[in-house]
Design a protein around this motif. Structure first.
Motif: not given
Length: 320
Positions: A31-60
């Motif tokens: 998610a993207e509200v006032n915590g992390t941005d929506g993409f950095t956590p997913l970038t880490l997941a992309a590098a660390w865990e190839p079994r997971l699909r990824l999505g933003t909900a939502i990028a404004p």
């Protein structure tokens, strides 16, 4: 599952992503509200865990320029080929206007225009022209992804739901009960094959129903007093039920607003209970037509005391 988790530094999320995949979770959504941005956590997941699909909900659709949004989505799609879906939506006047200094005007048109622009840009096309809410001159991605991501649109009421069905690859639902899914999905009946229905489902993993309902009431007043969500629940048929809460809130009576929310409504909109009970409640959303049920865990005192080990144990229990 919604990531990142509260109280766990991003640097420690490698163990979290691995635990999610081990437990059978298929997707990590941000998610993207006032915590992390929506993409950095997913970038880490992309590098660390190839079994997971990824999505933003939502990028404004308002807070990044169209070109920057396309570049960011393209980069993540390149990092996780075939595993990323871009979820976009209007967001809210607070997030867009109060916190990001952008005018929150014509949210339907802006969401539609960004959807159309990003789809063309991610396909590697040259975009040059005027949209209703912005103009773009000769933009082409230098690195269009070999596998463009699917694009999902956050939607509440019929107009946006029908736009998602007509022009997006899926829809993202939020703040509704399992019984409400049928009403929302009925507006997307013109969607093509493979249309995804994602839903964020708020989960308070505790058997202390009093605690869960207290937290749930605070969450409901925070969200369902926002005009877009209030209109959504009027459309769903809850005007009479929610009118006392809205009236108390508008008069400045915050305690009265909380007290006006019945237990039954909290139990409809917030999943709580043991891991097995939470799984069964989430399954009800899938049975109603949600193809990507996305849990969003709300921390409990037990989780806060137990830290990362407790979270990993809970993930395993929820995924069994």
């Amino acid at each position: 599952m919604t990531v990142p988790f509260s109280g766990v530094p991003l640097s420690e999320h490698a163990a979290v992503f691995s635990a999610l995949a081990d437990a059978g979770f298929t997707d990590a959504w941000s998610a993207e509200v006032n915590g992390t941005d929506g993409f950095t956590p997913l970038t880490l997941a992309a590098a660390w865990e190839p079994r997971l699909r990824l999505g933003t909900a939502i990028a404004p659709a308002f807070t990044r320029g169209p070109g920057l949004l396309a570049m960011t989505a393209a980069a993540l799609a390149e990092a996780a080929p075939g595993r990323f879906q871009l979820g976009i939506g209007a967001s809210s006047p607070v997030v867009v206007g109060d916190w990001n200094a952008v005018d929150f005007e014509r949210p339907f048109a802006r969401s539609r225009d960004v959807l159309r622009f990003v789809r063309s840009a991610l396909a590697g096309e040259l975009v040059d022209g005027d949209f209703d809410t912005f103009s773009v001159r000769r933009f082409r991605l230098e690195r269009p992804p070999a596998t463009p991501p699917g694009i999902l649109l956050a939607a509440l009421r019929p107009g946006m739901l029908r736009l998602a069905a007509a022009e997006a690859d899926g829809v993202i639902l939020n703040w509704l009960s399992a019984a409400d899914v049928t009403t929302a999905v009925a507006e997307t009946k013109e969607a093509g094959a493979g249309f995804d229905v994602a839903a964020r489902i708020f989960v308070i993993p505790t058997e202390d129903a009093g605690y869960a309902r207290t937290v749930g009431r605070r969450m409901i007043t925070a969200y369902l007093t926002v005009p877009a969500y209030a209109a959504f629940h009027r459309w769903l048929g809850r005007e009479e039920l929610l009118a006392p809460m809205w009236q108390a809130w508008q008069s400045g009576d915050r305690k009265g607003a909380l007290a006006a929310i019945p237990d039954s409504l909290v139990d409809e909109l917030i999943v709580h209970g043991s891991p097995a009970e939470c799984r069964a409640r989430v399954q009800a959303y899938a049975d109603a037509g949600v193809t990507v049920p996305v849990m969003a865990l709300t921390p409990t005192p037990e989780l806060e005391r137990g830290g990362l080990p407790a979270l990993l144990d809970l993930i395993a229990a929820l995924g069994r």
